[in-house]
Design a protein around this motif. Sequence first.
Motif, PDB file in Angstrom:
ATOM      1  N   THR A 162       0.831  -1.216   0.000  1.00 30.18           N
ATOM      2  CA  THR A 162       0.000   0.000   0.000  1.00 30.18           C
ATOM      3  C   THR A 162       0.859   1.257   0.000  1.00 30.18           C
ATOM      4  N   ALA A 206       2.259   1.896  -3.376  1.00 26.77           N
ATOM      5  CA  ALA A 206       1.188   2.351  -4.290  1.00 26.77           C
ATOM      6  C   ALA A 206       0.872   3.827  -4.040  1.00 26.77           C
ATOM      7  N   GLU A 207       0.872   4.222  -2.752  1.00 28.05           N
ATOM      8  CA  GLU A 207       0.611   5.636  -2.412  1.00 28.05           C
ATOM      9  C   GLU A 207       1.713   6.538  -2.960  1.00 28.05           C
ATOM     10  N   ALA A 214       1.251   6.940  -6.608  1.00 25.23           N
ATOM     11  CA  ALA A 214       0.095   7.783  -6.918  1.00 25.23           C
ATOM     12  C   ALA A 214       0.423   9.260  -6.740  1.00 25.23           C
ATOM     13  N   LEU A 224      -2.521   0.915 -12.404  1.00 26.64           N
ATOM     14  CA  LEU A 224      -2.458   0.889 -10.921  1.00 26.64           C
ATOM     15  C   LEU A 224      -2.215   2.274 -10.327  1.00 26.64           C
ATOM     16  N   PRO A 225      -1.156   3.017 -10.754  1.00 26.56           N
ATOM     17  CA  PRO A 225      -0.933   4.323 -10.122  1.00 26.56           C
ATOM     18  C   PRO A 225      -2.041   5.346 -10.421  1.00 26.56           C
ATOM     19  N   SER A 233      -5.010   4.393  -8.260  1.00 23.11           N
ATOM     20  CA  SER A 233      -4.651   4.710  -6.862  1.00 23.11           C
ATOM     21  C   SER A 233      -4.742   6.213  -6.624  1.00 23.11           C
ATOM     22  N   ARG A 234      -4.271   6.995  -7.612  1.00 25.23           N
ATOM     23  CA  ARG A 234      -4.335   8.466  -7.488  1.00 25.23           C
ATOM     24  C   ARG A 234      -5.781   8.934  -7.327  1.00 25.23           C
ATOM     25  N   LYS A 259      -8.302   7.193  -6.216  1.00 23.10           N
ATOM     26  CA  LYS A 259      -8.838   6.746  -4.919  1.00 23.10           C
ATOM     27  C   LYS A 259      -8.358   7.646  -3.782  1.00 23.10           C
ATOM     28  N   ILE A 299      -7.158   2.686  -0.521  1.00 19.08           N
ATOM     29  CA  ILE A 299      -6.470   2.218  -1.734  1.00 19.08           C
ATOM     30  C   ILE A 299      -5.991   0.772  -1.601  1.00 19.08           C
ATOM     31  N   SER A 300      -5.985   0.233  -0.378  1.00 20.85           N
ATOM     32  CA  SER A 300      -5.559  -1.165  -0.232  1.00 20.85           C
ATOM     33  C   SER A 300      -6.721  -2.134  -0.461  1.00 20.85           C
ATOM     34  N   LYS A 335      -9.093  -3.743  -2.782  1.00 25.47           N
ATOM     35  CA  LYS A 335      -9.283  -3.899  -4.232  1.00 25.47           C
ATOM     36  C   LYS A 335     -10.271  -5.015  -4.557  1.00 25.47           C
TER      37      LYS A 335
END
Length: 567
Positions: free
Chosen positions: A175, A178-179, A182, A237-238, A241-242, A244, A251-252, A254
Amino acid sequence: MSEEISDPLLSLIREQDLIDDLQYEDVVAEHQRNGTPIIQILQDTGVMKLHDILQVMAGTLGTEVVTLRDREFSPDLLKMVPANVAKMYRCVPVAWTGDYLQIALANPLDPARADEIHFAVKRDVQIVIADPAEIDKTIDRLYGQSESENFSEILKELGSDTDIAREVSEAGDDTKAAEALADAVPIVKFVNLVLQQAVQDRASDIHFEPFETEFRIRYRVDGALYEMAPPPKHLALPVISRLKIMANLNISEKRLPQDGRINYQMGNKQIDLRMSTLPTQFGESVVLRVLDRSSVNLELESLGFPKSVFDFVSEVIQRPNGIFVVTGPTGCGKTTTLYSCLRRVNAIDSKLLTAEDPVEFDIEGIMQVAINDAAGMTFGKALRSFLRQDPDIIMVGEMRDLETAQISVQASLTGHLVLSTLHTNDSPGAVTRLVDMGVEPFLISSTLMAVLGQRLVRTVCKNCRTPFEPTESQLELLNLSPHDLGDKSFHYGRGCSVCNDTGYKGRKGIFELLVVSEAIRTLINERAPTVVVRQKAVELGMVTLREDGLRAIFDGDTTIEEVVKYT
């Protein structure tokens, strides 16, 4: 009393007792009515002078007020803030001290803005205060259109960015990684550009769709979907995530669908984006519904009703009790029609309550309740509570089930006006739908006043509108013969730069109004099928959707294809 609004400038002025309660009410009401910026309303209404407003902001932030009108800007200084950043954040570089960049920002009281600009320009920034109108003029003067980074340039840059591709593959389910992705500058820039492009093209929805080998972005304009140049697959994905993060979603998570809202500032316009995520085989699919308050006119006169429909609807919504239903498929403007009706009857001597899933537009003076099935707040529960709130008029977002329909009928019988929507193909079908739900026919016939069926058809672009002679096969689609035409003309759009070569620009409504007369009431009580109700309504003078579509064709507003498609 107007509801509170979370505007930092207005809150600041109120805290410092620079505005009294009555002035505050007037400013809030004006802002909610037409979306005019608070700083403009304060000046227009004479509550505060521009100089005083700017000094209050400068004092709060511990900075200075600058004038941009006669200031010189060196090319080196302008290079520090790219055109797309200046336009997106409405900011202008004022000076470079060697340690930090001074930036005049149109919305300086938003702390997140300064952080985002810091990331975008890769320098420490200090915010200074200037007149927002001057900032906008300076941006147009300094940056114009030429330097604007376009979509294909950013796509090329992202496609060749091997770091992002590597980081995406390494992120996996982490996570934090991913943040971080994003928040990467290219991703933030790309997402903002997609949103800007869609809003500029008047899109109603934006679709982000990950597939096995590609990542597609499409947006809906005037009811039709158009595809943007597809970004590289690894950006799914990014980018999602952005979105969200912008909507404050988890964002975790899914594996489950999520819903949220994004408040997006584009220039001096506030755009409201309603977000829905859906887990699919190859990642999460995201749809954003674009709600641009400044482009929606909620006046009854602006809906394009034929005169007879306008006169009847204006009269029926003034009645003390009864049910008025608007029907049609998803996205045909039912909610807009009901909002316009509510705006018309929204007076100080009436209590208005709405139950919606979700609330699309905030309307001043109306108590709006968001339905949340997951939390147990259903339409039925909301409506039962409404009846204890002493309302005059109730709007039910949709009659979905027997419980909602029955409570709506009871509300009508106990002296309330009820406005609602149904998903049926035409207005006579709404009557049969209520009977099929299980509502007793005698209750329907004694409470239902009218059903308005509607569709939205695309209008021919006025810039490239061209007359043409329809073929016999085209006329057959409308059940017309060449003898029926007389001197009537047909038009289509050739396609031009104004309408993006589609031939269409904008949409208009076509309508059919079923008035529940004594003859219709008798048929309802006899549980007559839809086709019989329709025949009787046409006998009594109902103009069908197809006939109203013909009116739009002969007026040169739309095409044969559009009317055949929707009626």
